[in-house]
Write a protein that holds these residues in place. Structure first.
Motif, PDB file in Angstrom:
ATOM      1  N   SER A 173       0.805  -1.227   0.000  1.00 11.10           N
ATOM      2  CA  SER A 173       0.000   0.000   0.000  1.00 11.10           C
ATOM      3  C   SER A 173       0.836   1.274   0.000  1.00 11.10           C
ATOM      4  O   SER A 173       0.336   2.341  -0.362  1.00 11.10           O
ATOM      5  N   MET A 174       2.113   1.195   0.408  1.00  7.49           N
ATOM      6  CA  MET A 174       2.958   2.389   0.446  1.00  7.49           C
ATOM      7  C   MET A 174       4.005   2.399  -0.667  1.00  7.49           C
ATOM      8  O   MET A 174       4.938   3.194  -0.647  1.00  7.49           O
ATOM      9  N   ARG A 175       3.861   1.526  -1.666  1.00  8.10           N
ATOM     10  CA  ARG A 175       4.754   1.578  -2.819  1.00  8.10           C
ATOM     11  C   ARG A 175       4.584   2.920  -3.529  1.00  8.10           C
ATOM     12  O   ARG A 175       3.478   3.432  -3.602  1.00  8.10           O
ATOM     13  N   PRO A 176       5.621   3.537  -4.069  1.00  7.41           N
ATOM     14  CA  PRO A 176       7.019   3.083  -4.151  1.00  7.41           C
ATOM     15  C   PRO A 176       7.873   3.502  -2.958  1.00  7.41           C
ATOM     16  O   PRO A 176       9.065   3.204  -2.934  1.00  7.41           O
ATOM     17  N   THR A 177       7.290   4.203  -1.975  1.00  9.60           N
ATOM     18  CA  THR A 177       8.075   4.680  -0.831  1.00  9.60           C
ATOM     19  C   THR A 177       8.587   3.527   0.014  1.00  9.60           C
ATOM     20  O   THR A 177       9.766   3.495   0.400  1.00  9.60           O
ATOM     21  N   LEU A 178       7.700   2.576   0.302  1.00  8.47           N
ATOM     22  CA  LEU A 178       8.043   1.411   1.110  1.00  8.47           C
ATOM     23  C   LEU A 178       7.608   0.157   0.368  1.00  8.47           C
ATOM     24  O   LEU A 178       6.512   0.108  -0.195  1.00  8.47           O
ATOM     25  N   LEU A 179       8.453  -0.867   0.400  1.00  5.85           N
ATOM     26  CA  LEU A 179       8.184  -2.111  -0.302  1.00  5.85           C
ATOM     27  C   LEU A 179       8.005  -3.250   0.687  1.00  5.85           C
ATOM     28  O   LEU A 179       8.555  -3.222   1.797  1.00  5.85           O
TER      29      LEU A 179
END
Length: 249
Positions: free
Chosen positions: A45-51
Motif C-alpha cells: 500500500s505504500m509503494r514506491p516509498t516502502l516495499l
C-alpha cells in the motif's frame, strides 16, 4: 576448594546469568516501549516509498505515548502522555481503528478539521488541489507489483513535503470520492500506492490520535521475493542493499 565452595560458586554463576538476562529483557522492553520499535512492511500500500520486505525503525517518542505504545496495549490509561501532533506528510504506524490488534502504516494527508477529497486522481485539501506532477514511469515488478510500466506522480503537500505516488489504474475506485471532514483529534491517512491501499477513504476511516504508534524513521534491512531475513542463502539474489539505511520520507 571444598564441595560447599564449588556449589556456592556454581549457584552464584547461575544467579548472575539469570540476573543479566533479566536486565537485558527489561532494557529491551524499555527501548521498544519508549524509543524504537522494529516494523516490517506487510503489504504494497505504500509503494514506491516502502516495499514489502522493508524492515524499519519506528520512533515511539515522536507523538508521545498512549496505551498502544505498550506491548499488548493494556487499557491502563486513555489519551496520550507527552503528546505532540504529527505533521502533514509524516509516514505513521498506527493501530487499525476497527481492530486495534493490527498495525497499519500510511501517510498523514489530513489534519483535524481538514476537508479531504479525491477528484480525478488528484488530492484536494480544504478545496485546494495538491500539486501533482508526472515524473515518469517505473517498469519494475519489485517496486510496482505488476509486470508493466506504471505512471509515477510527485505530490507536494502545502507544507512542502514531497513524495512519489503510483497510479496503477486511471479512474480507479478511490480516484473520485466524497469530501471527508476530519474530526477533532483524528487524522486522515492514505497510502502512496493510491489504487491499492486500504486507507481512510475506505475501511480505515479517521484515525484517532490515541491509535498512533510512532513515526516511520529509517529502513535498516530490505529483502525481496517474500524471503525472510534469516534466509541468508537468499541474500545474494534478494537483498536490496540500495535501500539500507534510507530515511523514510
Amino acid at each position: 576448594m571444598s564441595v560447599a565452595e564449588k556449589t556456592a560458586k556454581k549457584s552464584g554463576g547461575l544467579g548472575e546469568t539469570v540476573n543479566v538476562i533479566f536486565q537485558a529483557l527489561i532494557l529491551a522492553l524499555v527501548i521498544r516501549t519508549l524509543l524504537f520499535q522494529p516494523f516490517s512492511i506487510p503489504s504494497g500500500s505504500m509503494r514506491p516509498t516502502l516495499l514489502e520486505g522493508d524492515y524499519l525503525f519506528v520512533t515511539k517518542w515522536s507523538y508521545g505515548y498512549s496505551r498502544y505504545s505498550l506491548p499488548f496495549s493494556p487499557n491502563l490509561f486513555s489519551g496520550r502522555i507527552f503528546g505532540s501532533s504529527p505533521e502533514r506528510g509524516d509516514v505513521v504506524v498506527f493501530k487499525f481503528p476497527p481492530n486495534p490488534s493490527l498495525d497499519y502504516i500510511k501517510r498523514v494527508v489530513g489534519l483535524p478539521g481538514d476537508r479531504i477529497q479525491m477528484r480525478g486522481g488528484q488530492l484536494f485539501i480544504n478545496g485546494e488541489a495538491v500539486s501533482r506532477e508526472k515524473v515518469g514511469e517505473i517498469n519494475d515488478p519489485d517496486v510496482t507489483e505488476v509486470d508493466r510500466p506504471v505512471d509515477v506522480f510527485r505530490e507536494t503537500l502545502p507544507n512542502g513535503v514531497s513524495y512519489e505516488t503510483l497510479d496503477l489504474t486511471p479512474n480507479g475506485i478511490g480516484d473520485d470520492t466524497r469530501e471527508y471532514v476530519v474530526p477533532p483529534g483524528h487524522y486522515f491517512m492514505m497510502g502512496d500506492n493510491r489504487d491499492n491501499s486500504t486507507d481512510s477513504r475506505f475501511t480505515v476511516g479517521y484515525v484517532p490520535e490515541e491509535n498512533l504508534v510512532g513515526r516511520a524513521n529509517i529502513i535498516f534491512f530490505s529483502i525481496a521475493g517474500g524471503a525472510s531475513p534469516l534466509e541468508i542463502w537468499k541474500w545474494p539474489t534478494e537483498l536490496r542493499p540500495w535501500r539500507l539505511f534510507n530515511f523514510v520520507r
